[in-house]
Design an enzyme around this catalytic site. Structure first.
Site, mmCIF file in Angstrom:
data_model
loop_
_atom_site.group_PDB
_atom_site.id
_atom_site.type_symbol
_atom_site.label_atom_id
_atom_site.label_comp_id
_atom_site.label_asym_id
_atom_site.label_seq_id
_atom_site.Cartn_x
_atom_site.Cartn_y
_atom_site.Cartn_z
ATOM 1 N N GLY A 55 0.865 -1.179 0.000
ATOM 2 C CA GLY A 55 0.000 0.000 0.000
ATOM 3 C C GLY A 55 0.894 1.218 0.000
ATOM 4 O O GLY A 55 2.073 1.124 0.326
ATOM 5 N N CYS A 82 5.058 -6.142 1.955
ATOM 6 C CA CYS A 82 5.402 -4.727 2.015
ATOM 7 C C CYS A 82 4.570 -3.989 3.080
ATOM 8 O O CYS A 82 4.724 -4.262 4.256
ATOM 9 C CB CYS A 82 5.290 -4.095 0.628
ATOM 10 N N TYR A 83 3.644 -3.113 2.683
ATOM 11 C CA TYR A 83 2.800 -2.447 3.684
ATOM 12 C C TYR A 83 2.083 -3.506 4.527
ATOM 13 O O TYR A 83 1.916 -3.355 5.747
ATOM 14 C CB TYR A 83 1.780 -1.532 2.987
ATOM 15 N N HIS A 169 8.704 -7.453 -2.522
ATOM 16 C CA HIS A 169 7.581 -7.841 -3.394
ATOM 17 C C HIS A 169 7.881 -9.146 -4.137
ATOM 18 O O HIS A 169 8.510 -9.119 -5.200
ATOM 19 C CB HIS A 169 7.317 -6.721 -4.411
ATOM 20 N N GLU A 171 5.940 -10.838 -5.826
ATOM 21 C CA GLU A 171 5.102 -10.975 -7.028
ATOM 22 C C GLU A 171 5.752 -10.401 -8.283
ATOM 23 O O GLU A 171 5.317 -10.706 -9.394
ATOM 24 C CB GLU A 171 3.724 -10.330 -6.787
ATOM 25 N N ASP A 227 -12.114 -10.844 -25.560
ATOM 26 C CA ASP A 227 -13.077 -11.171 -24.503
ATOM 27 C C ASP A 227 -14.428 -11.626 -25.058
ATOM 28 O O ASP A 227 -14.960 -12.662 -24.643
ATOM 29 C CB ASP A 227 -13.282 -9.967 -23.568
ATOM 30 N N LYS A 373 -7.047 -11.534 -17.940
ATOM 31 C CA LYS A 373 -6.871 -11.593 -19.399
ATOM 32 C C LYS A 373 -6.072 -12.829 -19.847
ATOM 33 O O LYS A 373 -6.435 -13.494 -20.815
ATOM 34 C CB LYS A 373 -6.141 -10.323 -19.860
#
Ligand code: XMP
Length: 517
Positions: A55, A82-83, A169, A171, A227, A373
């Protein structure tokens, strides 16, 4: 069957969707929830793991998103990032302080491989840091499981309570063993089985769609984009001819694209495919119009007019389906100036169209509403939709209408379609296609003097545009090799009637945009 669930609690960081996507890549179904989702609601969802995101805030800032201690008492494993890491420390009685040297970017850490989340990770490894606060004192019951030069607590854990936290992080791809760390949390700590697979998704969704639709009809607006195409494929597998796809071809698509969409869907799928060819009608409305916003407006309005008219004619009643995907629906956990994120905005629903008052449906169906996606693309591939369509570049709704500067005429559409086809063909042959995120030709409506044989010419200029980008918010112009540019230029001037000059757009975004209008 219901998939095991991992919840990503969103505290407003920039990588929140990325965390959820990474979790799903591990075969674990994951949903993003706002940080202030009531504990009771979380309990009812019965997640096998919870991840706190990063955050932008400091835990001591009053307007920062906070969380009740209760979340740590549910017996559900939590990973703070993190946050989220600092919040875990702060909420459980630790201390968070401001760094003397804030860490940003690739950072070396020393981690303890006897901690479950660092299992199999070398002691010395690189992670992505981005913080100005740090944990100066860990809460009781925790131990430090990683350190860096400037951060005495780069990770901490309390295995008894299944609470883990990392200051970095995992990710982002810059964290060398980030994937392993997330996998470890999911499989070593939470015991997920990894039951989220696209094959199962197709089977389960088809079964659910059949049950919901029964013997009623369904109508879907097909644009030829990823989509709506994948949504059409799924619905066709579920209910076949009960599905009507209305494909409005406004005559502003790329060369032969309308035929390709029609051929693909009528060949591959069992459905009613209705194509409305209305280039003339669109060009009539666009006659004399040069203002970009007005052009967009006219094309948009006309599109839905044609679409709803066709629905009235062919497919009224039953359900209305659309290709909404998960990122269209996610609420952001970002706080706001006045408080704790209570009025966080919901992302504009770009697929939502206003329904005319005289048309009523039994309900709306969004078969891809839970997918990212890349998952939509996987489903598309599994349904047998051609690669070309599933991996299609973004194409603006108003089509070539925003790539022809000034007034749009039939002749200009034809020139641009031909030029764009030549450019695309040459890029394909050059072997650099996969490096470019988007590339296309533009007709700037400029005529210049040239010479062909013994004759002076006065004809159109074509601009070519090719960009590299991660997210289209910023973009750089692609460094296409000169020999490829030379071939493109030669072919455009020789093969496309009314083109006698070619320029390459070398503007990044910002200050430019990807499209010219
Ligand atoms: P810009 O030009 O804003 O484009 O830098 C960013 C990305 O968005 C696409 N784009 C559109 N897509 N409807 C769409 O569905 C539109 O009106 C539209 N305008 C731009 C553009 O092609 C690029 O990928």
């Amino acid at each position: 069957m219901t998939n095991q669930l991992c919840i990503v609690l969103d505290f407003g960081g920039q990588y929140n969707q990325l965390i959820a996507r990474r979790v799903r890549e591990c075969g674990v179904y994951c949903e993003i929830k706002k940080f202030d989702t009531p504990i009771e609601e979380i309990k009812a969802l019965n997640p096998a793991g919870i991840i706190f995101t990063g955050g932008p805030n400091s835990v001591y800032d009053e307007t920062s998103p906070h969380i009740s201690k209760e979340i740590f008492e549910l017996g559900i494993p939590v990973l703070g990032i993190c946050y989220g890491c600092q919040l875990m420390a702060y909420t459980l009685g630790g201390t968070v302080s401001t760094c003397v040297t804030s860490e940003y970017g690739k950072t070396e850490i020393k981690s303890d491989s006897s901690c479950a989340v660092f299992k199999g990770v070398p002691e010395q490894n690189t992670v992505w840091m981005s913080h100005t606060d740090y944990i100066s004192q860990i809460p009781e019951g925790f131990s430090i499981t990683a350190t860096s030069k400037d951060c005495p607590c780069a990770a901490m854990a309390c295995p008894e309570k299944k609470l883990y936290a990392v200051q970095f992080h995992p990710e982002v791809t810059h964290s060398e063993y980030g994937k392993e760390i997330l996998r470890n949390f999911l499989f070593e700590v939470c015991d997920f089985t990894g039951d989220w697979k696209m094959d199962n998704f197709i089977e389960e969704t088809v079964a659910k769609l059949r049950e919901k639709i029964g013997d009623k009809k369904v109508v879907l607006g097909l644009s030829g984009g990823v989509d709506s195409s994948v949504a059409a494929g799924l619905l066709s597998r579920a209910v076949g001819k009960q599905l009507t796809c209305v494909f409005v071809d406004q005559g502003l698509m790329r060369k032969d694209e309308g035929d390709f969409v029609e051929e693909t869907f009528t060949r591959l799928f069992d459905m009613n495919f209705v194509r409305v060819n209305c280039q003339k009608q669109f060009l009539e409305k666009l006659k004399g119009v040069t203002d970009p916003e007005q052009k967009r407006k006219i094309i948009g309005t006309e599109f839905y007019k044609v679409f709803w008219d066709k629905v009235r004619e062919e497919a009224e009643g039953g359900f209305f389906a659309q290709g909404t995907i998960y990122p269209d629906r996610i609420e952001s956990g970002k706080g706001n100036a006045s408080g704790k994120g209570s009025t966080a905005t919901i992302k504009t629903h770009h697929n939502m169209v206003e329904m005319p008052k005289d048309i009523t449906f039994d309900g709306i169906i969004e078969p891809l509403g839970d997918l990212f996606k890349d998952e939509v693309r996987q489903v598309g591939e599994k349904l047998g939709i051609p690669h070309e369509l599933v991996w299609r570049q973004p194409f603006p709704g108003p089509g070539l209408g925003v790539r022809i500067i000034g007034e749009i005429t039939e002749e200009k559409v034809k020139i641009l379609q031909e030029a764009d086809a030549v450019f695309r063909d040459e890029i394909k042959k050059s072997g650099i296609e996969s490096e470019l995120k988007q590339f296309f030709a533009v007709l700037p409506d400029v005529k210049t003097v040239g010479v062909m044989g013994d004759h002076r010419t006065y004809d159109h200029l074509i601009a070519i545009r090719a960009v590299t980008t991660d997210d289209f918010m910023t973009a750089d112009w692609a460094r296409i090799p000169y020999d490829v540019l030379a071939k493109v230029s030669n072919r455009l001037c020789n093969e496309v009637e009314h083109v006698n000059r070619v320029v390459y757009d070398i503007t990044s975004k910002p200050p430019g945009t990807v499209e010219w209008e």
